[in-house]
Design a protein around this motif. Structure first.
Motif, mmCIF file in Angstrom:
data_model
loop_
_atom_site.group_PDB
_atom_site.id
_atom_site.type_symbol
_atom_site.label_atom_id
_atom_site.label_comp_id
_atom_site.label_asym_id
_atom_site.label_seq_id
_atom_site.Cartn_x
_atom_site.Cartn_y
_atom_site.Cartn_z
ATOM 1 N N GLU A 257 33.271 -63.419 -32.215
ATOM 2 C CA GLU A 257 33.661 -63.521 -33.613
ATOM 3 C C GLU A 257 32.677 -62.780 -34.514
ATOM 4 O OE1 GLU A 257 33.692 -65.990 -31.457
ATOM 5 O OE2 GLU A 257 35.873 -66.194 -31.306
ATOM 6 N N ASP A 258 31.389 -62.868 -34.204
ATOM 7 C CA ASP A 258 30.392 -62.147 -34.995
ATOM 8 C C ASP A 258 30.571 -60.634 -34.858
ATOM 9 O OD1 ASP A 258 29.185 -64.481 -35.886
ATOM 10 O OD2 ASP A 258 27.746 -64.544 -34.239
ATOM 11 N N ARG A 259 30.802 -60.181 -33.632
ATOM 12 C CA ARG A 259 30.896 -58.745 -33.373
ATOM 13 C C ARG A 259 32.119 -58.118 -34.029
ATOM 14 N NH1 ARG A 259 29.922 -60.651 -28.196
ATOM 15 N NH2 ARG A 259 31.965 -59.935 -27.446
ATOM 16 N N PHE A 260 33.212 -58.869 -34.106
ATOM 17 C CA PHE A 260 34.466 -58.279 -34.567
ATOM 18 C C PHE A 260 34.943 -58.843 -35.908
ATOM 19 C CE2 PHE A 260 34.453 -57.689 -29.955
ATOM 20 C CZ PHE A 260 34.706 -56.330 -29.888
ATOM 21 N N ARG A 261 34.119 -59.672 -36.566
ATOM 22 C CA ARG A 261 34.545 -60.261 -37.832
ATOM 23 C C ARG A 261 34.484 -59.213 -38.943
ATOM 24 N NH1 ARG A 261 31.472 -64.449 -37.953
ATOM 25 N NH2 ARG A 261 32.998 -65.986 -37.228
ATOM 26 N N HIS A 262 35.608 -58.654 -39.257
ATOM 27 C CA HIS A 262 35.688 -57.668 -40.339
ATOM 28 C C HIS A 262 37.132 -57.545 -40.787
ATOM 29 C CE1 HIS A 262 34.567 -54.196 -42.770
ATOM 30 N NE2 HIS A 262 35.683 -53.617 -42.345
ATOM 31 N N ARG A 263 37.351 -57.648 -42.071
ATOM 32 C CA ARG A 263 38.670 -57.405 -42.645
ATOM 33 C C ARG A 263 38.631 -56.058 -43.361
ATOM 34 N NH1 ARG A 263 42.638 -61.128 -42.610
ATOM 35 N NH2 ARG A 263 42.066 -63.204 -41.844
ATOM 36 N N TYR A 264 39.418 -55.124 -42.842
ATOM 37 C CA TYR A 264 39.410 -53.784 -43.419
ATOM 38 C C TYR A 264 39.969 -53.806 -44.836
ATOM 39 C CZ TYR A 264 38.099 -51.278 -39.182
ATOM 40 O OH TYR A 264 37.405 -50.783 -38.097
ATOM 41 N N GLN A 265 39.245 -53.133 -45.726
ATOM 42 C CA GLN A 265 39.714 -52.932 -47.095
ATOM 43 C C GLN A 265 40.555 -51.656 -47.149
ATOM 44 O OE1 GLN A 265 39.042 -55.420 -49.408
ATOM 45 N NE2 GLN A 265 38.290 -56.354 -47.498
ATOM 46 N N GLU A 266 41.390 -51.574 -48.165
ATOM 47 C CA GLU A 266 42.317 -50.450 -48.228
ATOM 48 C C GLU A 266 41.599 -49.105 -48.260
ATOM 49 O OE1 GLU A 266 45.858 -48.938 -51.169
ATOM 50 O OE2 GLU A 266 45.916 -51.005 -50.413
ATOM 51 N N ASP B 94 48.715 -52.884 -42.917
ATOM 52 C CA ASP B 94 48.247 -52.089 -44.058
ATOM 53 C C ASP B 94 48.171 -50.602 -43.699
ATOM 54 O OD1 ASP B 94 48.046 -54.345 -45.618
ATOM 55 O OD2 ASP B 94 45.873 -54.568 -45.353
ATOM 56 N N MET B 95 47.687 -50.294 -42.499
ATOM 57 C CA MET B 95 47.588 -48.897 -42.101
ATOM 58 C C MET B 95 48.968 -48.260 -41.995
ATOM 59 S SD MET B 95 45.797 -46.239 -41.368
ATOM 60 C CE MET B 95 44.124 -46.568 -40.779
ATOM 61 N N ALA B 96 49.920 -48.979 -41.431
ATOM 62 C CA ALA B 96 51.280 -48.447 -41.332
ATOM 63 C C ALA B 96 51.840 -48.151 -42.730
ATOM 64 C CB ALA B 96 52.174 -49.428 -40.587
ATOM 65 N N ARG B 97 51.578 -49.046 -43.664
ATOM 66 C CA ARG B 97 52.052 -48.828 -45.040
ATOM 67 C C ARG B 97 51.396 -47.588 -45.643
ATOM 68 N NH1 ARG B 97 49.531 -50.207 -49.442
ATOM 69 N NH2 ARG B 97 48.195 -51.721 -48.357
ATOM 70 N N LEU B 98 50.097 -47.431 -45.439
ATOM 71 C CA LEU B 98 49.401 -46.268 -45.981
ATOM 72 C C LEU B 98 49.896 -44.965 -45.360
ATOM 73 C CD1 LEU B 98 45.763 -47.692 -46.088
ATOM 74 C CD2 LEU B 98 47.176 -47.068 -48.060
ATOM 75 N N LEU B 99 50.345 -45.049 -44.115
ATOM 76 C CA LEU B 99 50.895 -43.868 -43.455
ATOM 77 C C LEU B 99 52.336 -43.589 -43.892
ATOM 78 C CD1 LEU B 99 49.450 -44.436 -39.877
ATOM 79 C CD2 LEU B 99 48.858 -42.541 -41.412
ATOM 80 N N GLY B 100 52.876 -44.473 -44.737
ATOM 81 C CA GLY B 100 54.191 -44.230 -45.286
ATOM 82 C C GLY B 100 55.345 -44.692 -44.443
ATOM 83 N N ARG B 101 55.117 -45.721 -43.637
ATOM 84 C CA ARG B 101 56.177 -46.222 -42.765
ATOM 85 C C ARG B 101 55.926 -47.682 -42.471
ATOM 86 N NH1 ARG B 101 55.095 -41.848 -38.581
ATOM 87 N NH2 ARG B 101 54.290 -40.891 -40.468
#
Length: 286
Positions: free
Chosen positions: A227-236, A274-281
């Motif tokens: 959880e420590d190693r991977f705890r990150h919420r990507y911002q836009e 979120d990434m899919a939305r930013l890629l336009g799909r």
């Protein structure tokens, strides 16, 4: 333009299952995969690193996913030189990757386990994630080449966990090596402030496939709990910086797999959406 597939590095992660992302009535093994595959077109099988995959499970995965959905299967730990527990080895085999007879048997069992995915057109890639002690140099190259040779005929992606492979002055040699073998280099997004940080390069070394894995940007990488190693919420803005690069990859490879490994709660699936939305799909549009 190549096909951009966005997904996550697990659909069974305990933290994801407990996050509430799967709705009531869709939380059993079959329901989870069907629900995930209604929203994404690619997923990574993480469990195959910890235990050899079974042909039975592979057949079920084919049955439970639509045409066009693919699985990237992580290579079993013993095959990539990681420590392996005896409890997950086939009966009668010690966890000794230096014994050629053991390695041959494990390779054969792994191939049998993923065969239904290959036969069913669902195998996106076999991911060979090499440990940090596999460094750039003659010994490291020989070991990686042996794995690639044994995996001939499979779609293969290679991820290095030691930065020496992509350091300035070495990166071009690494790209040429992977191109010569016809395997995809795995690009990585992670924190760049650590001695073990992998540079965020994403070379195209196979015209068929390119892979980028987003590990999150936790500075606890390499230490602490999962959880420590991977705890990150990507911002836009963090995701948006990758959008032109991903589109460029799609212009040079038939298929690009964009996989989120920040598996802490629902952070990975939300980042993938979120990434899919930013890629336009939408994610299932690819």
């Amino acid at each position: 333009m190549g096909d951009l597939l966005v997904g996550t590095c697990s659909w069974t992660d305990r933290a994801l299952v407990g996050s509430g992302w799967y709705p009531p009535g869709r939380r059993d093994a079959e329901g989870r995969l069907r629900y995930y595959a209604e929203r994404f077109r690619v997923v990574e099988v993480d469990a195959s690193y910890y235990a050899l995959p079974s042909a039975r499970n592979s057949r079920l995965w084919v049955q439970r996913t639509p045409d066009g959905f693919v699985f990237d299967v992580k290579a079993f730990s013993l095959l990539t030189g990681h420590p392996t527990r005896g409890a997950v080895m086939p009966p009668g085999l010690p966890p000794d990757g230096r014994d050629p007879r053991v390695r041959d048997e494990v390779w054969e069992r792994f191939a049998e386990g993923i065969a239904p995915l290959r036969d069913g057109g669902r195998l996106g890639a076999v991911l060979f994630q090499f440990p940090p002690w596999v460094r750039a140099g003659a010994r490291g190259e020989d070991f990686v080449e042996e794995c690639v040779r044994r995996a001939r005929g499979w779609p293969v992606a290679v991820e290095f966990r030691h930065p020496s492979w992509w350091e300035e002055g070495r990166a071009d040699r690494t790209s040429r090596m992977l191109t010569r073998w016809g395997v995809a280099a795995v690009g990585i997004d992670m924190a760049q402030t650590l001695p073990s940080s992998i540079p965020p390069v994403a070379p195209v070394t196979s015209s068929r496939l390119s892979v980028v894995r987003f590990h999150g940007r936790s500075t606890a990488w390499g230490r602490g709990s999962k959880e420590d190693r991977f705890r990150h919420r990507y911002q836009e803005d963090e995701l948006a910086g990758w959008v032109p690069r991903l589109r460029d990859l799609a212009g040079r490879a038939d298929q690009v797999h964009v996989l989120f490994n920040n598996c802490c709660g629902d952070a990975a699936v939300r980042a993938a959406e979120d990434m899919a939305r930013l890629l336009g799909r939408t994610p299932v549009d690819g």
